[in-house]
Design a protein around this motif. Structure first.
Motif, PDB file in Angstrom:
ATOM      1  N   ALA A 119       0.835  -1.204   0.000  1.00  0.00           N
ATOM      2  CA  ALA A 119       0.000   0.000   0.000  1.00  0.00           C
ATOM      3  C   ALA A 119       0.868   1.253   0.000  1.00  0.00           C
ATOM      4  N   THR A 120       1.925   1.228   0.789  1.00  0.00           N
ATOM      5  CA  THR A 120       2.843   2.372   0.842  1.00  0.00           C
ATOM      6  C   THR A 120       3.474   2.618  -0.515  1.00  0.00           C
ATOM      7  N   VAL A 125       4.154   5.753  -5.563  1.00  0.00           N
ATOM      8  CA  VAL A 125       4.217   5.807  -7.018  1.00  0.00           C
ATOM      9  C   VAL A 125       3.100   6.694  -7.584  1.00  0.00           C
ATOM     10  N   ALA A 126       1.930   6.623  -6.979  1.00  0.00           N
ATOM     11  CA  ALA A 126       0.800   7.436  -7.453  1.00  0.00           C
ATOM     12  C   ALA A 126       1.106   8.931  -7.372  1.00  0.00           C
ATOM     13  N   LYS A 127       1.948   9.320  -6.429  1.00  0.00           N
ATOM     14  CA  LYS A 127       2.309  10.737  -6.263  1.00  0.00           C
ATOM     15  C   LYS A 127       3.403  11.171  -7.227  1.00  0.00           C
ATOM     16  N   GLY A 128       3.891  10.233  -8.048  1.00  0.00           N
ATOM     17  CA  GLY A 128       4.921  10.578  -9.007  1.00  0.00           C
ATOM     18  C   GLY A 128       6.328  10.303  -8.540  1.00  0.00           C
ATOM     19  N   ASN A 129       6.460   9.634  -7.401  1.00  0.00           N
ATOM     20  CA  ASN A 129       7.783   9.317  -6.863  1.00  0.00           C
ATOM     21  C   ASN A 129       8.190   7.898  -7.245  1.00  0.00           C
ATOM     22  N   GLY A 130       9.483   7.599  -7.094  1.00  0.00           N
ATOM     23  CA  GLY A 130       9.949   6.245  -7.314  1.00  0.00           C
ATOM     24  C   GLY A 130       9.910   5.474  -6.002  1.00  0.00           C
ATOM     25  N   TYR A 131       9.835   4.138  -6.102  1.00  0.00           N
ATOM     26  CA  TYR A 131       9.844   3.310  -4.899  1.00  0.00           C
ATOM     27  C   TYR A 131      10.620   2.036  -5.189  1.00  0.00           C
ATOM     28  N   LEU A 132      11.635   1.766  -4.392  1.00  0.00           N
ATOM     29  CA  LEU A 132      12.393   0.528  -4.489  1.00  0.00           C
ATOM     30  C   LEU A 132      12.349  -0.190  -3.151  1.00  0.00           C
ATOM     31  N   ALA A 133      12.041  -1.468  -3.184  1.00  0.00           N
ATOM     32  CA  ALA A 133      11.993  -2.253  -1.962  1.00  0.00           C
ATOM     33  C   ALA A 133      13.324  -2.151  -1.230  1.00  0.00           C
TER      34      ALA A 133
END
Length: 229
Positions: A119-120, A125-133
Motif C-alpha cells: 500500500a505504501t 508511485v501514485a504521487k509521481g515518486n519512485g519506490y524501491l523495496a
C-alpha cells in the motif's frame, strides 16, 4: 479521492489475495485485474488507473514489455495521463530490476514484502515518486554506482527516452524546476515527477544532476543556448 489500481498477475489466486490485502485501505480502489501483459495494456487504456501493479513473469507479453508499452508516449492522447507502473514480483535479481526500470517502471517490490509495504509503495508511485523495496535498494545503488555518468557521449543513450522525456530532460538541463516544467508544458506536478523519475531510471544515472550532465554530453542541449520556445 481514492487511488485507482489495476492488478496484473497470471495467477488468479495471487490477484485475489492482493485484492483482499488492498481492500482494507479505503484510499485504494482496485478497478481491474489482468492475467497477462496484453490484457493489462488493454485494460489500462480503458480504465486509465493511477497505478498498475505488474508481475514480470506472465505468459505471452511479459511484464517488462507491458511496462514499456504503458509508459510510451503514444499510450494515450491525454498528455497529463501517465500510467505509473509498480512491479510486484518474485524475481529480484539485478537483471530483472534494471530491465523493469529501463522499461519505465516507477517502483519495484518483491512478493515477500509485508502487506502494508504494498500500500505504501502504491501511494508513493501514485504521487509521481519512485519506490524501491529496501531489500533490493542496495543492489540497485551498487549497480548505478558501477554505471557512473559517462565521461563522453554514449551512442544511443538518449534513445532510451520517449519524446516527452527528452523534452523534459531538455528543460531540466536548462535549469527549470519541476514546477517550472509543469507550468511550461501544462502538466500536473505528479506527471512531471513521474517523468523525471523515469528519466533517471532509464539513463541509469544516480540523480537529476547526472541526468542533466548526460543531456549535455550527448548534445541534447548546447551550452550557452536558451530553452526552446
Amino acid at each position: 479521492m481514492a487511488i485507482t489500481v489495476v492488478l496484473a498477475d497470471d495467477q488468479a489466486l495471487v490477484r485475489s489475495g492482493l485484492c483482499m490485502m488492498l481492500s482494507v485501505h479505503p484510499d485504494l480502489d482496485v478497478v481491474g485485474e489482468a492475467g497477462d501483459g496484453a490484457e493489462t495494456v488493454k485494460l489500462a487504456r480503458e480504465l486509465t488507473p493511477d497505478v498498475v501493479v505488474m508481475d514480470l513473469g506472465m505468459p505471452g507479453m511479459d511484464g517488462v514489455e507491458a511496462t514499456r508499452r504503458l509508459t510510451a508516449d503514444d499510450f494515450t492522447p491525454d498528455p497529463d495521463y501517465t500510467a505509473k507502473v509498480l512491479i510486484l514480483t518474485g524475481l529480484g535479481d539485478d537483471e530483472h530490476v534494471f530491465a523493469a526500470l529501463r522499461a519505465g517502471a516507477s517502483g519495484f517490490l518483491l512478493k515477500d514484502a509485508a502487506p502494508g509495504e504494498l500500500a505504501t509503495a502504491i501511494e508513493c508511485v501514485a504521487k509521481g515518486n519512485g519506490y524501491l523495496a529496501p531489500s533490493i535498494t542496495r543492489g540497485v545503488i551498487a549497480g548505478f554506482t558501477d554505471r557512473p555518468a559517462p565521461a563522453r557521449p554514449v551512442a544511443g543513450l538518449l534513445d532510451r527516452l520517449t519524446t516527452r522525456e527528452r523534452e523534459i530532460l531538455t528543460l531540466m538541463a536548462y535549469g527549470l524546476t519541476n514546477e517550472d516544467i509543469a507550468g511550461r508544458l501544462h502538466l500536473a506536478m505528479a506527471t512531471v515527477k513521474t517523468h523525471v523519475c523515469r528519466i533517471i531510471m532509464r539513463l541509469e544515472v544516480h540523480d537529476r544532476t547526472q541526468a542533466v550532465v548526460a543531456a549535455y554530453q550527448n548534445k541534447l542541449v548546447v551550452p550557452g543556448s536558451g530553452p526552446p520556445g
